[in-house]
Write a protein that holds these residues in place. Structure first.
Motif, PDB file in Angstrom:
ATOM      1  N   ARG A   4       0.858  -1.176   0.000  1.00 56.05           N
ATOM      2  CA  ARG A   4       0.000   0.000   0.000  1.00 56.05           C
ATOM      3  C   ARG A   4       0.897   1.230   0.000  1.00 56.05           C
ATOM      4  O   ARG A   4       1.248   1.743   1.048  1.00 56.05           O
ATOM      5  N   PRO A   5       1.322   1.686  -1.204  1.00 50.77           N
ATOM      6  CA  PRO A   5       2.213   2.845  -1.256  1.00 50.77           C
ATOM      7  C   PRO A   5       1.548   4.074  -0.667  1.00 50.77           C
ATOM      8  O   PRO A   5       0.323   4.186  -0.632  1.00 50.77           O
ATOM      9  N   GLY A   6       2.379   4.976  -0.208  1.00 49.87           N
ATOM     10  CA  GLY A   6       1.845   6.205   0.371  1.00 49.87           C
ATOM     11  C   GLY A   6       2.940   7.226   0.576  1.00 49.87           C
ATOM     12  O   GLY A   6       4.051   7.094   0.063  1.00 49.87           O
ATOM     13  N   VAL A   7       2.605   8.233   1.359  1.00 51.56           N
ATOM     14  CA  VAL A   7       3.547   9.286   1.696  1.00 51.56           C
ATOM     15  C   VAL A   7       3.424   9.623   3.177  1.00 51.56           C
ATOM     16  O   VAL A   7       2.372   9.445   3.786  1.00 51.56           O
ATOM     17  N   MET A   8       4.528  10.082   3.709  1.00 46.89           N
ATOM     18  CA  MET A   8       4.512  10.690   5.031  1.00 46.89           C
ATOM     19  C   MET A   8       4.744  12.172   4.795  1.00 46.89           C
ATOM     20  O   MET A   8       5.666  12.556   4.054  1.00 46.89           O
ATOM     21  N   VAL A   9       3.891  12.987   5.371  1.00 39.25           N
ATOM     22  CA  VAL A   9       3.965  14.430   5.195  1.00 39.25           C
ATOM     23  C   VAL A   9       4.284  15.067   6.541  1.00 39.25           C
ATOM     24  O   VAL A   9       3.663  14.740   7.553  1.00 39.25           O
ATOM     25  N   ALA A  10       5.268  15.938   6.541  1.00 41.85           N
ATOM     26  CA  ALA A  10       5.604  16.698   7.746  1.00 41.85           C
ATOM     27  C   ALA A  10       5.553  18.177   7.385  1.00 41.85           C
ATOM     28  O   ALA A  10       6.009  18.582   6.322  1.00 41.85           O
ATOM     29  N   THR A  24      20.138  23.259   6.551  1.00 44.78           N
ATOM     30  CA  THR A  24      21.381  22.494   6.675  1.00 44.78           C
ATOM     31  C   THR A  24      21.124  21.185   7.402  1.00 44.78           C
ATOM     32  O   THR A  24      21.549  20.113   6.954  1.00 44.78           O
ATOM     33  N   TRP A  25      20.424  21.256   8.526  1.00 45.27           N
ATOM     34  CA  TRP A  25      20.092  20.044   9.286  1.00 45.27           C
ATOM     35  C   TRP A  25      19.285  19.079   8.426  1.00 45.27           C
ATOM     36  O   TRP A  25      19.581  17.879   8.391  1.00 45.27           O
ATOM     37  N   TYR A  26      18.284  19.583   7.728  1.00 43.38           N
ATOM     38  CA  TYR A  26      17.409  18.709   6.953  1.00 43.38           C
ATOM     39  C   TYR A  26      18.180  17.987   5.853  1.00 43.38           C
ATOM     40  O   TYR A  26      18.022  16.776   5.668  1.00 43.38           O
ATOM     41  N   GLU A  27      19.020  18.731   5.137  1.00 42.36           N
ATOM     42  CA  GLU A  27      19.748  18.153   4.003  1.00 42.36           C
ATOM     43  C   GLU A  27      20.905  17.258   4.429  1.00 42.36           C
ATOM     44  O   GLU A  27      21.153  16.224   3.809  1.00 42.36           O
ATOM     45  N   GLU A  28      21.623  17.653   5.471  1.00 38.01           N
ATOM     46  CA  GLU A  28      22.837  16.938   5.844  1.00 38.01           C
ATOM     47  C   GLU A  28      22.619  15.841   6.883  1.00 38.01           C
ATOM     48  O   GLU A  28      23.442  14.936   6.992  1.00 38.01           O
ATOM     49  N   GLU A  29      21.540  15.934   7.647  1.00 45.36           N
ATOM     50  CA  GLU A  29      21.335  14.955   8.709  1.00 45.36           C
ATOM     51  C   GLU A  29      19.996  14.231   8.603  1.00 45.36           C
ATOM     52  O   GLU A  29      19.949  13.006   8.596  1.00 45.36           O
ATOM     53  N   HIS A  30      18.918  14.983   8.540  1.00 47.98           N
ATOM     54  CA  HIS A  30      17.594  14.372   8.662  1.00 47.98           C
ATOM     55  C   HIS A  30      17.239  13.472   7.480  1.00 47.98           C
ATOM     56  O   HIS A  30      16.813  12.337   7.679  1.00 47.98           O
ATOM     57  N   ILE A  31      17.400  13.966   6.262  1.00 46.40           N
ATOM     58  CA  ILE A  31      17.083  13.125   5.102  1.00 46.40           C
ATOM     59  C   ILE A  31      17.991  11.894   5.057  1.00 46.40           C
ATOM     60  O   ILE A  31      17.488  10.779   4.909  1.00 46.40           O
ATOM     61  N   ARG A  45      11.213  15.044  -0.465  1.00 47.57           N
ATOM     62  CA  ARG A  45      11.162  16.358  -1.118  1.00 47.57           C
ATOM     63  C   ARG A  45      10.770  17.384  -0.057  1.00 47.57           C
ATOM     64  O   ARG A  45       9.964  17.107   0.817  1.00 47.57           O
ATOM     65  N   ARG A  46      11.341  18.561  -0.165  1.00 46.94           N
ATOM     66  CA  ARG A  46      11.020  19.629   0.797  1.00 46.94           C
ATOM     67  C   ARG A  46      10.623  20.872   0.016  1.00 46.94           C
ATOM     68  O   ARG A  46      11.241  21.207  -0.995  1.00 46.94           O
ATOM     69  N   TYR A  47       9.600  21.535   0.499  1.00 48.89           N
ATOM     70  CA  TYR A  47       9.073  22.731  -0.145  1.00 48.89           C
ATOM     71  C   TYR A  47       8.987  23.851   0.880  1.00 48.89           C
ATOM     72  O   TYR A  47       8.765  23.606   2.064  1.00 48.89           O
ATOM     73  N   LYS A  48       9.130  25.076   0.410  1.00 45.85           N
ATOM     74  CA  LYS A  48       8.949  26.251   1.267  1.00 45.85           C
ATOM     75  C   LYS A  48       7.761  27.040   0.735  1.00 45.85           C
ATOM     76  O   LYS A  48       7.654  27.277  -0.473  1.00 45.85           O
ATOM     77  N   ASN A  55       5.599  27.109   7.171  1.00 45.58           N
ATOM     78  CA  ASN A  55       6.401  27.555   6.036  1.00 45.58           C
ATOM     79  C   ASN A  55       7.196  26.447   5.340  1.00 45.58           C
ATOM     80  O   ASN A  55       7.760  26.684   4.285  1.00 45.58           O
ATOM     81  N   TYR A  56       7.232  25.242   5.902  1.00 38.51           N
ATOM     82  CA  TYR A  56       7.911  24.123   5.243  1.00 38.51           C
ATOM     83  C   TYR A  56       6.999  22.907   5.156  1.00 38.51           C
ATOM     84  O   TYR A  56       6.284  22.587   6.112  1.00 38.51           O
ATOM     85  N   LEU A  57       7.055  22.245   4.014  1.00 36.75           N
ATOM     86  CA  LEU A  57       6.323  21.011   3.760  1.00 36.75           C
ATOM     87  C   LEU A  57       7.337  19.977   3.299  1.00 36.75           C
ATOM     88  O   LEU A  57       8.119  20.243   2.375  1.00 36.75           O
ATOM     89  N   CYS A  58       7.348  18.829   3.937  1.00 37.80           N
ATOM     90  CA  CYS A  58       8.282  17.758   3.596  1.00 37.80           C
ATOM     91  C   CYS A  58       7.470  16.514   3.261  1.00 37.80           C
ATOM     92  O   CYS A  58       6.570  16.139   4.010  1.00 37.80           O
ATOM     93  N   ILE A  59       7.779  15.905   2.121  1.00 33.77           N
ATOM     94  CA  ILE A  59       7.044  14.727   1.663  1.00 33.77           C
ATOM     95  C   ILE A  59       8.023  13.580   1.454  1.00 33.77           C
ATOM     96  O   ILE A  59       8.988  13.714   0.704  1.00 33.77           O
TER      97      ILE A  59
END
Length: 113
Positions: A4-10, A24-31, A45-48, A55-59
């Motif tokens: 059952r494919p899906g997405v997690m949205v933060a 910096t944290w998101y790109e270098e550590e969290h992802i 993927r991250r959007y502003k 102000n941020y959406l992460c999928i």
């Protein structure tokens, strides 16, 4: 068992003064601690927001929504790094939800199965 494919949205509402630190944290550590370390996390993927808050959406694309029940993910989620806990604490708002895919289309047409 059928996947059952899906997405997690933060969604994060990060104070403007922390934009650089957050990105910096998101790109270098969290992802990297999700993609490649937790089986079933396929992409991120991250959007502003152009306007408004949060102000941020992460999928995160999930191979199967059950990945969030996997002990590897649960361990990863519950034992965030110091920087992860700092970003969560500094966010004015933090939402996280998992969605199962119910339809797929391209150019307005359903994709072949």
């Amino acid at each position: 068992m059928t996947k059952r494919p899906g997405v997690m949205v933060a969604m994060f509402d990060i104070p403007d003064s922390l934009d650089e630190e957050f990105n910096t944290w998101y790109e270098e550590e969290h992802i990297p601690e999700k993609i490649g370390l937790v089986p079933g996390f396929l992409s991120a993927r991250r959007y502003k927001a152009l306007d408004g808050r949060p102000n941020y959406l992460c999928i995160y694309e999930l191979e199967d929504v059950s990945v969030v029940d996997n002990p590897d993910y649960q361990q990863n989620y519950r034992n965030g790094t110091v920087a992860t806990e700092r970003m969560k604490a500094k966010a004015k708002t933090f939402y996280r939800n998992v969605y199962v895919q119910i339809h797929e289309a391209a150019n307005g047409l359903p994709l072949p199965e």
